[in-house]
Design a protein around this motif. Structure first.
Motif, PDB file in Angstrom:
ATOM      1  N   UNK A  63     -13.640-113.659  47.487  1.00  0.00           N
ATOM      2  CA  UNK A  63     -13.884-114.151  48.842  1.00  0.00           C
ATOM      3  C   UNK A  63     -12.584-114.251  49.635  1.00  0.00           C
ATOM      4  N   UNK A  64     -11.543-114.725  48.970  1.00  0.00           N
ATOM      5  CA  UNK A  64     -10.249-114.828  49.647  1.00  0.00           C
ATOM      6  C   UNK A  64      -9.717-113.458  50.051  1.00  0.00           C
ATOM      7  N   UNK A  65      -9.970-112.472  49.216  1.00  0.00           N
ATOM      8  CA  UNK A  65      -9.463-111.130  49.508  1.00  0.00           C
ATOM      9  C   UNK A  65     -10.120-110.515  50.738  1.00  0.00           C
ATOM     10  N   UNK A  66     -11.309-110.996  51.083  1.00  0.00           N
ATOM     11  CA  UNK A  66     -11.953-110.473  52.298  1.00  0.00           C
ATOM     12  C   UNK A  66     -12.119-111.566  53.357  1.00  0.00           C
ATOM     13  N   UNK A  67     -11.225-112.559  53.315  1.00  0.00           N
ATOM     14  CA  UNK A  67     -11.304-113.678  54.265  1.00  0.00           C
ATOM     15  C   UNK A  67     -11.197-113.217  55.701  1.00  0.00           C
ATOM     16  N   UNK A  68     -10.467-112.135  55.939  1.00  0.00           N
ATOM     17  CA  UNK A  68     -10.300-111.659  57.310  1.00  0.00           C
ATOM     18  C   UNK A  68     -11.625-111.267  57.940  1.00  0.00           C
ATOM     19  N   UNK A  73      -7.268-116.088  58.111  1.00  0.00           N
ATOM     20  CA  UNK A  73      -6.077-115.401  57.646  1.00  0.00           C
ATOM     21  C   UNK A  73      -5.582-116.024  56.345  1.00  0.00           C
ATOM     22  N   UNK A  74      -5.531-115.206  55.292  1.00  0.00           N
ATOM     23  CA  UNK A  74      -5.029-115.636  53.987  1.00  0.00           C
ATOM     24  C   UNK A  74      -4.031-114.591  53.521  1.00  0.00           C
TER      25      UNK A  74
END
Length: 463
Positions: A63-68, A73-74
């Protein structure tokens, strides 16, 4: 040392054993439980629970990898393997303490050690402080199962993993070979792939998750390949050889590829823990490493019962717990209904998740039943679109004569939290008319369950 006879002694403290002990005390039976390792069994300590904790970490990372995509922004999320493992072990430890508390709360006498039948109604316990004997009117064997060890692939924390090593890795390999594409193998493949490991999966069957409905299996296979995993289907392991810090693996089958991998993870099934139980000289029958028992857990030996994985498939914790209740209630003189294996739901916590209950389309057709099939994609479900998780679908199988729901299959985000709805429906022998009349809340993924029912009868509204 001998104690006064117990009404029930349960051998094994897993989800079958400890539930059997609790239900027995609820029914007024004097009860003891014998466990040689941790209470909670493999499921709680080395199986269901710790794997789900690790897989949750993988979900968060994805999920963090596709937060954008969600306007967040991560910067460069990365796995902390040891922190993930520590959290997983902590979750198991917390629940294990809970089982210890339940034993005390229910007044269950717990013996630590290995138990074997010594005589009729008599168990000998070999513990760290010596031997003792306890007598019981009824003995319930709930000793579980263990991973099948393949020849030439003995456990090594550095290079050969079974489930225990895979749950407590000291490092992430660059390339991992998973042997077996059943639920356990695919779950570990999903976790390690999310960690950035190059994953190969080898499976003798022509599809992953071969016991699932064929359409579900085919969808999962395509998804795993799209994610970047390499699947070697219709293949086995012909030869393995250790060369330096690598494994050279020769595959059998039409393609017969040779692979070079850092770690081999074996998920090639399980065998029942039937050794050294004192079954020799009894009428307890063992077939293919599992004890033969009827729908109430009774074996060929009066007063001896078997439940859970040691009694055979389906090898699922919730099935073991329910078998425990049925067995104990029968012992107590009640009239429980034996388990119908086709009404036991099953879940795989891969990415994507898979869940089913009842017959597959193939099983229903093989049985000669006239059926109706309904399907609905999550791509047409509002909640799934809002979550950004539109992959997968719901599939239902109805008896075309009676309208009874006889099978349900799902693949997609968190479908393991949805399948219970169909499990209740199948247990109640629900028909299409009742399911159509049920009002599902909006916006939820469960609406796809309703639409799949409508689809079977040409009435889907959103596809």
């Amino acid at each position: 040392m001998k104690t006064d006879p117990f009404d029930v002694v349960v051998v094994g403290g897993g989800p079958g054993g400890y539930v059997a002990a609790i239900r027995a005390t609820q029914l007024g039976l004097r009860t003891a439980l014998v466990e040689k390792a941790e209470l909670g069994g493999v499921c709680l300590n080395w199986g269901c629970i710790p794997t789900k904790a690790l897989l949750r970490s993988a979900d968060v990372l994805r999920l963090l990898r596709k937060a954008d995509q969600f306007g967040i922004k991560v910067s460069s999320p990365a796995p902390d393997l040891q922190a993930m493992v520590a959290r997983s072990r902590g979750v198991s430890a917390q629940l294990q303490r809970g089982v210890v508390h339940l034993m005390k709360k229910n007044g269950i006498t717990v013996f630590n050690g290995h138990a074997r039948l010594a005589d009729k109604g008599l168990l000998r316990i070999m513990g760290s402080t010596g031997e003792s004997e306890i007598a019981a009117k009824h003995i319930v064997l709930a000793t579980g199962a263990r991973a099948r060890v393949l020849p030439g692939l003995s456990t090594s924390p550095d290079s050969v993993w079974y489930y225990r090593e895979a749950l407590t890795p000291s490092h992430l390999p660059k390339r991992l070979l998973v042997i077996g594409a059943g639920a356990i193998g695919i779950e570990f493949a999903s976790f390690y792939h999310a960690m950035g490991v190059q994953v190969d999966v080898v499976e003798l069957a022509d599809r992953v998750l071969p016991t699932e409905d064929a359409e579900i299996s085919e969808f999962v296979g395509r998804e795993l390949q799209a994610q970047g995993m390499t699947l070697h289907l219709g293949s086995g392991v012909a030869q393995t050889q250790r060369r330096g810090d690598k494994w050279e693996v020769q595959l059998s089958g039409a393609n017969g590829k040779r692979l070079e991998v850092d770690v081999v993870l074996v998920a090639a099934g399980i065998v029942g823990n039937v050794e050294n139980l004192g079954l020799e000289g009894t009428r307890v029958k063992v077939e293919k490493s599992h004890i033969v028992a009827d729908g109430y857990g009774s074996t060929g030996e009066p007063g001896v019962y078997a439940i859970g994985d040691v009694a055979g498939a389906p090898c699922l914790a919730h099935k073991a717990s329910h078998e425990a209740i049925v067995c104990i209630e029968k012992i107590a003189g009640q009239n429980p209904r034996p388990i119908d294996a086709h009404r036991v739901s099953a879940c795989t916590y891969s990415h994507p998740q898979v869940a089913h209950v009842g017959l597959t389309e193939q099983q229903a057709r093989a049985a000669g039943r006239a059926i109706r099939i309904g399907k609905f994609p999550f791509a047409a479900n509002g909640k799934a679109i809002a979550m950004g998780e539109t992959g997968g679908f719901v599939k239902v199988v109805f008896d075309d004569v009676t309208g009874e729901l006889i099978g349900a299959h799902m693949v997609g985000e968190e479908v393991t939290e949805l399948i219970h709805g169909y499990a209740v429906a199948i247990e109640l022998e629900t028909t299409e008319a009742e399911l159509m009349h049920t009002i599902f809340p909006h916006p939820t993924q469960s609406e796809a369950m309703h639409e799949a029912v409508l689809s079977a009868y040409g009435r889907a509204l959103h596809s």
